[in-house]
Write a protein that holds these residues in place. Sequence first.
Motif: not given
Length: 314
Positions: A198-207, A223-225, A257-260
């Motif tokens: 399992m992978i969870i993305a965008h979590v660094d938007r909630n630091p 993922i820190y994107d 990554c950057n989720d561009m």
Amino acid sequence: MGTIRSILGDIDSADLGFTMPHEHILTKPQGSGVKATGHVGADHALDDLERSVEMCAQYKEAGGDALVEATPESWGRNTMGMVECSRVSGVHVIACTGVICEEHGMDPETSGKSVSQIADEMIRDVVEGMDGTTHKAGWIKVGTAYMHITANEEKYIRAGALAATRTGVPLHAHTTGGTMGIEICEILKEENFDMERMIIAHVDRNPDLWYHRQMLGFGVYLIYDGPGKAKYYPDTIRVDLLRQLVNDGFADRLMLCNDMGRRSYHPAYGGGPGLSWIKERFIPRLRNEGFDENVVNGFMYDNPARIYSMVPPR
């Protein structure tokens, strides 16, 4: 290490190379959510194939090798466009099946479908091909709303767990604003899903370091994107979070990554910083900040190669 299912066919995971694990190269927003309409929707439309090929070529020239394409059918997946981008640029493209979240579009018939019916659709994209072609998805995408999970999103999470188990590809979640990661993990535990898939993305938007540690405690990858997106907060905070998690022993389950997913993020559309920014700017910063070279290589090479490798179906 194993086999990864790319848009052009299965490849040896040892050949994956430098990988951005959650990006967009071709999109055409659908649905009625705020990100699919008006000026914002137009910015999210990466629908010029020539420019998408240019984006991938620039990434390859900068030393990038693989892009995990995070655009499902409900957000305008372009299977043959991905094929063209990969063939021309030489970048490995790993496509997905599934959804982003309900706000970002779902089949209107989702409410009437069973978990097994949704899972069968995902399995078909992985083992037969997407959108009437023989080009296959290499991972399964699910996702959740901000601070809650809708009934249909929960249905997709459970279906995704079933489809990932039956095909051997990984499962990967969008989180709105970085929220609901723990709750996603709890649902997957109820399904007896292998959390190391399992992978969870965008979590660094909630630091929130505690929150990230809790998710990693389930065994998932994060993922820190958001590096470089100063509109959220300075990268100093991301660097400090990464340092703490590496010190905690989680280096082998972190990816960058950057989720561009916007025109304004790409030089091909007159914007920036572009797909080469992580490699050319953020990775050198991590080295200057004292991160071990093996750890940095793990973020970009080893960890993606491991998690995106297929495992025996169950």
